[in-house]
Design a protein around this motif. Structure first.
Motif, PDB file in Angstrom:
ATOM      1  N   GLY A  11       0.800  -1.220   0.000  1.00  0.00           N
ATOM      2  CA  GLY A  11       0.000   0.000   0.000  1.00  0.00           C
ATOM      3  C   GLY A  11       0.830   1.266   0.000  1.00  0.00           C
ATOM      4  N   LEU A  12       2.138   1.155   0.209  1.00  0.00           N
ATOM      5  CA  LEU A  12       3.013   2.330   0.201  1.00  0.00           C
ATOM      6  C   LEU A  12       3.176   2.920  -1.198  1.00  0.00           C
ATOM      7  CD1 LEU A  12       5.806   1.194   2.683  1.00  0.00           C
ATOM      8  CD2 LEU A  12       4.086   2.970   3.060  1.00  0.00           C
ATOM      9  N   VAL A  13       2.722   2.199  -2.222  1.00  0.00           N
ATOM     10  CA  VAL A  13       2.856   2.697  -3.598  1.00  0.00           C
ATOM     11  C   VAL A  13       2.044   3.980  -3.778  1.00  0.00           C
ATOM     12  CG1 VAL A  13       2.345   2.181  -6.010  1.00  0.00           C
ATOM     13  CG2 VAL A  13       3.358   0.431  -4.551  1.00  0.00           C
ATOM     14  N   ILE A  14       0.821   4.003  -3.255  1.00  0.00           N
ATOM     15  CA  ILE A  14      -0.048   5.182  -3.430  1.00  0.00           C
ATOM     16  C   ILE A  14       0.522   6.400  -2.700  1.00  0.00           C
ATOM     17  CG2 ILE A  14      -2.375   6.107  -3.067  1.00  0.00           C
ATOM     18  CD1 ILE A  14      -2.197   4.001  -5.285  1.00  0.00           C
ATOM     19  N   LEU A  17       3.307   7.746  -4.796  1.00  0.00           N
ATOM     20  CA  LEU A  17       2.824   8.514  -5.949  1.00  0.00           C
ATOM     21  C   LEU A  17       2.337   9.894  -5.523  1.00  0.00           C
ATOM     22  CD1 LEU A  17       0.844   5.790  -7.947  1.00  0.00           C
ATOM     23  CD2 LEU A  17       2.997   6.860  -8.602  1.00  0.00           C
ATOM     24  N   LEU A  18       1.631   9.959  -4.380  1.00  0.00           N
ATOM     25  CA  LEU A  18       1.170  11.251  -3.870  1.00  0.00           C
ATOM     26  C   LEU A  18       2.349  12.152  -3.496  1.00  0.00           C
ATOM     27  CD1 LEU A  18      -1.872  10.348  -1.606  1.00  0.00           C
ATOM     28  CD2 LEU A  18      -1.901  11.780  -3.636  1.00  0.00           C
ATOM     29  N   LEU A  19       3.372  11.562  -2.899  1.00  0.00           N
ATOM     30  CA  LEU A  19       4.554  12.335  -2.522  1.00  0.00           C
ATOM     31  C   LEU A  19       5.237  12.922  -3.747  1.00  0.00           C
ATOM     32  CD1 LEU A  19       6.556  13.166  -0.249  1.00  0.00           C
ATOM     33  CD2 LEU A  19       7.779  11.045  -0.748  1.00  0.00           C
ATOM     34  N   CYS A  54      -1.458  16.835  -1.134  1.00  0.00           N
ATOM     35  CA  CYS A  54      -0.787  15.599  -1.567  1.00  0.00           C
ATOM     36  C   CYS A  54       0.260  15.163  -0.552  1.00  0.00           C
ATOM     37  CB  CYS A  54      -0.132  15.787  -2.932  1.00  0.00           C
ATOM     38  SG  CYS A  54      -1.280  15.794  -4.309  1.00  0.00           S
ATOM     39  N   LEU A  55       1.052  16.107  -0.067  1.00  0.00           N
ATOM     40  CA  LEU A  55       2.100  15.779   0.894  1.00  0.00           C
ATOM     41  C   LEU A  55       1.506  15.322   2.229  1.00  0.00           C
ATOM     42  CD1 LEU A  55       4.607  18.691   0.155  1.00  0.00           C
ATOM     43  CD2 LEU A  55       4.774  16.307  -0.585  1.00  0.00           C
ATOM     44  N   VAL A  56       0.461  16.012   2.694  1.00  0.00           N
ATOM     45  CA  VAL A  56      -0.168  15.633   3.968  1.00  0.00           C
ATOM     46  C   VAL A  56      -0.786  14.241   3.866  1.00  0.00           C
ATOM     47  CG1 VAL A  56      -2.098  16.175   5.524  1.00  0.00           C
ATOM     48  CG2 VAL A  56      -0.557  17.991   4.775  1.00  0.00           C
ATOM     49  N   PHE A  57      -1.531  13.986   2.773  1.00  0.00           N
ATOM     50  CA  PHE A  57      -2.150  12.665   2.604  1.00  0.00           C
ATOM     51  C   PHE A  57      -1.097  11.580   2.433  1.00  0.00           C
ATOM     52  CE2 PHE A  57      -6.115  14.977   1.345  1.00  0.00           C
ATOM     53  CZ  PHE A  57      -6.896  14.476   2.383  1.00  0.00           C
ATOM     54  N   ALA A  58       0.011  11.897   1.777  1.00  0.00           N
ATOM     55  CA  ALA A  58       1.092  10.912   1.617  1.00  0.00           C
ATOM     56  C   ALA A  58       1.651  10.513   2.974  1.00  0.00           C
ATOM     57  CB  ALA A  58       2.193  11.473   0.722  1.00  0.00           C
ATOM     58  N   VAL A  59       1.859  11.492   3.851  1.00  0.00           N
ATOM     59  CA  VAL A  59       2.383  11.194   5.191  1.00  0.00           C
ATOM     60  C   VAL A  59       1.365  10.390   5.994  1.00  0.00           C
ATOM     61  CG1 VAL A  59       3.062  12.238   7.393  1.00  0.00           C
ATOM     62  CG2 VAL A  59       3.944  13.168   5.251  1.00  0.00           C
ATOM     63  N   LEU A  60       0.096  10.814   5.982  1.00  0.00           N
ATOM     64  CA  LEU A  60      -0.934  10.110   6.750  1.00  0.00           C
ATOM     65  C   LEU A  60      -1.118   8.675   6.270  1.00  0.00           C
ATOM     66  CD1 LEU A  60      -3.631  12.924   7.121  1.00  0.00           C
ATOM     67  CD2 LEU A  60      -2.037  12.077   8.857  1.00  0.00           C
ATOM     68  N   MET A  61      -1.130   8.477   4.946  1.00  0.00           N
ATOM     69  CA  MET A  61      -1.299   7.130   4.409  1.00  0.00           C
ATOM     70  C   MET A  61      -0.082   6.263   4.719  1.00  0.00           C
ATOM     71  SD  MET A  61      -3.158   7.889   0.773  1.00  0.00           S
ATOM     72  CE  MET A  61      -3.319   6.180   0.303  1.00  0.00           C
ATOM     73  N   THR A  62       1.109   6.842   4.681  1.00  0.00           N
ATOM     74  CA  THR A  62       2.325   6.084   5.002  1.00  0.00           C
ATOM     75  C   THR A  62       2.287   5.610   6.446  1.00  0.00           C
ATOM     76  OG1 THR A  62       3.606   7.342   3.390  1.00  0.00           O
ATOM     77  CG2 THR A  62       4.841   6.186   5.098  1.00  0.00           C
ATOM     78  N   VAL A  63       1.922   6.508   7.358  1.00  0.00           N
ATOM     79  CA  VAL A  63       1.826   6.135   8.772  1.00  0.00           C
ATOM     80  C   VAL A  63       0.800   5.022   8.955  1.00  0.00           C
ATOM     81  CG1 VAL A  63       1.096   6.976  11.050  1.00  0.00           C
ATOM     82  CG2 VAL A  63       2.623   8.362   9.632  1.00  0.00           C
ATOM     83  N   ASP A  64      -0.347   5.130   8.281  1.00  0.00           N
ATOM     84  CA  ASP A  64      -1.392   4.115   8.396  1.00  0.00           C
ATOM     85  C   ASP A  64      -0.919   2.756   7.889  1.00  0.00           C
ATOM     86  OD1 ASP A  64      -4.165   3.346   8.987  1.00  0.00           O
ATOM     87  OD2 ASP A  64      -4.309   3.089   6.805  1.00  0.00           O
ATOM     88  N   VAL A  65      -0.249   2.741   6.739  1.00  0.00           N
ATOM     89  CA  VAL A  65       0.228   1.471   6.169  1.00  0.00           C
ATOM     90  C   VAL A  65       1.309   0.858   7.056  1.00  0.00           C
ATOM     91  CG1 VAL A  65       1.449   0.431   4.215  1.00  0.00           C
ATOM     92  CG2 VAL A  65      -0.396   2.032   3.792  1.00  0.00           C
ATOM     93  N   LEU A  66       2.184   1.696   7.618  1.00  0.00           N
ATOM     94  CA  LEU A  66       3.246   1.171   8.487  1.00  0.00           C
ATOM     95  C   LEU A  66       2.687   0.656   9.810  1.00  0.00           C
ATOM     96  CD1 LEU A  66       6.088   3.781   7.885  1.00  0.00           C
ATOM     97  CD2 LEU A  66       5.928   1.449   6.985  1.00  0.00           C
TER      98      LEU A  66
END
Length: 195
Positions: A11-14, A17-19, A54-66
């Protein structure tokens, strides 16, 4: 990093891409040549907001996936010890039509490994590529609608007609926001003269 770590975090792919999108948008916005007579808030406002989002959602999604990686495998109900300790979000429903005495395939009892949703990622990336290619010939209204529709389909929506109308509505709202709100024209494409 071992292979299992990456396999359980496809899931880190998305977020990646956002980053990349946020960084490219940010650099493009900072290096944009703004005419001196541009009215406030100017053409840099929306790209800046989108880059930040995009940057905020990339960080939030990364934290969630990790924090919550995909399960390594799904528990096999025929092994009670494994099944009891399995932590999954899957709801198991018994199928009354299944004959418990029927022979099963050996692969049915092998641990099921997580398979990333590669087709969804490919559809999403393909939608963005098609959007970039058709933006000038088709114009924003149609290519933007295609972008939103294709993204919804890639993310799992199965209501194509509803998605089409919603995509056209979102694309139209963005067109109006840029033209009426900022005085900027998005590419008209084949609809030149209509708008």
């Amino acid at each position: 990093m071992n292979a299992d770590f990456l396999r359980r975090r496809t899931g880190l792919v998305i977020p990646l891409l956002l980053l990349v999108t946020g960084i490219v948008l940010g650099v493009g916005t900072l290096t944009m040549e703004v005419p001196r007579n541009a009215a406030s808030p100017g053409p840099q406002l929306f790209p800046t907001l989108i880059a930040i989002a995009c940057l905020v959602f990339a960080v939030l999604m990364t934290v969630d996936v990790l924090r919550r990686p995909e399960p390594a495998r799904v528990a096999d109900p025929s092994h009670p010890a494994e099944f009891e300790h399995a932590v999954t979000d899957t709801v198991l429903v018994e199928n009354p039509t299944t004959d418990p005495t029927a022979p099963t395939h050996p692969a049915d009892h092998e641990p099921t490994r997580f398979r990333g949703n590669h087709s969804a990622v490919l559809q999403f990336v393909g939608t963005i590529v098609v959007f970039i290619v058709v933006l000038n010939p088709l114009g924003w209204l149609l290519s933007g609608a295609l972008l939103f529709w294709g993204s919804a389909r890639a993310l799992g929506s199965r209501r194509p007609l509803f998605d089409l109308f919603l995509s056209l509505a979102i694309s139209s709202i963005v067109q109006l926001a840029f033209s009426a709100g900022l005085g900027l024209n998005l590419p008209p494409g084949i609809l030149a003269g209509v708008f």
